[in-house]
Design an enzyme around this catalytic site. Structure first.
Site, mmCIF file in Angstrom:
data_model
loop_
_atom_site.group_PDB
_atom_site.id
_atom_site.type_symbol
_atom_site.label_atom_id
_atom_site.label_comp_id
_atom_site.label_asym_id
_atom_site.label_seq_id
_atom_site.Cartn_x
_atom_site.Cartn_y
_atom_site.Cartn_z
ATOM 1 N N SER A 251 47.692 31.356 45.816
ATOM 2 C CA SER A 251 46.434 30.768 46.277
ATOM 3 C C SER A 251 46.145 31.316 47.660
ATOM 4 C CB SER A 251 46.516 29.241 46.380
ATOM 5 O OG SER A 251 46.430 28.646 45.120
ATOM 6 N N GLU B 272 30.504 34.976 57.283
ATOM 7 C CA GLU B 272 29.432 34.512 56.420
ATOM 8 C C GLU B 272 29.843 33.359 55.505
ATOM 9 O OE1 GLU B 272 29.185 38.716 57.673
ATOM 10 O OE2 GLU B 272 30.707 37.612 56.557
ATOM 11 N N SER B 273 31.076 32.887 55.535
ATOM 12 C CA SER B 273 31.627 31.731 54.832
ATOM 13 C C SER B 273 33.048 32.003 54.359
ATOM 14 C CB SER B 273 30.739 31.227 53.699
ATOM 15 O OG SER B 273 31.186 29.942 53.314
ATOM 16 N N HIS C 115 42.796 31.137 43.211
ATOM 17 C CA HIS C 115 44.058 30.615 42.695
ATOM 18 C C HIS C 115 44.346 31.388 41.422
ATOM 19 C CE1 HIS C 115 47.455 27.969 42.323
ATOM 20 N NE2 HIS C 115 47.192 27.909 41.035
ATOM 21 N N CYS D 245 26.724 33.213 53.253
ATOM 22 C CA CYS D 245 25.487 32.754 53.870
ATOM 23 C C CYS D 245 24.727 33.962 54.397
ATOM 24 C CB CYS D 245 25.790 31.801 55.027
ATOM 25 S SG CYS D 245 26.667 30.325 54.508
#
Length: 125
Positions: A56, A63-64, A69, A84
């Site tokens: 994971s 930008e985010s 996983h 974003c």
């Protein structure tokens, strides 16, 4: 006309290589490269290897984020790419990962995040 602050792609990637999905270093490198391929600016990277298998991790981008996983035992990776602004294409990252995980196929859904009716309300990122 409604505008959104970001695009969030939820990808289901099937038929992937066990050896790739079970290797933390490979998954981390491919996730970072997927972010760069999409035009993102990488900020932080955190990945964890599970026992007996699975990885994971999160790549935080300006930008985010990209998150993953893996279930190597069934050749499956759950990936989400949230971006974003207009400079990064989340589909580029998903397609890159599908290719480099040696996947059989990918299905994905895109959601618009932060819907705003008035473009003046949107924050330019």
């Amino acid at each position: 006309m409604a505008n959104s602050l970001g695009r969030h792609v939820l990808a289901e990637i099937y038929g992937c290589s066990f050896d790739i999905l079970n290797d933390r270093e490979k998954v981390e490198a491919l996730m970072v490269n997927a972010a760069l391929e999409a035009g993102a600016e990488v900020r932080e990277v955190v990945f964890h290897k599970f026992s007996p298998q699975g990885v994971s991790g999160v790549v935080v981008i300006s930008e985010s984020h990209l998150a993953i996983h893996t279930w190597p035992e069934i050749g499956y990776a759950a990936v989400d790419v949230f971006t974003c602004g207009d400079s990064v294409n989340p589909w580029d990252a998903c397609n890159y990962l599908t290719d480099h995980f040696e996947a059989g196929h990918m299905t994905a859904t895109e959601m618009k995040r932060g819907i705003v009716e008035d473009p003046k309300e949107a924050v330019n990122i």
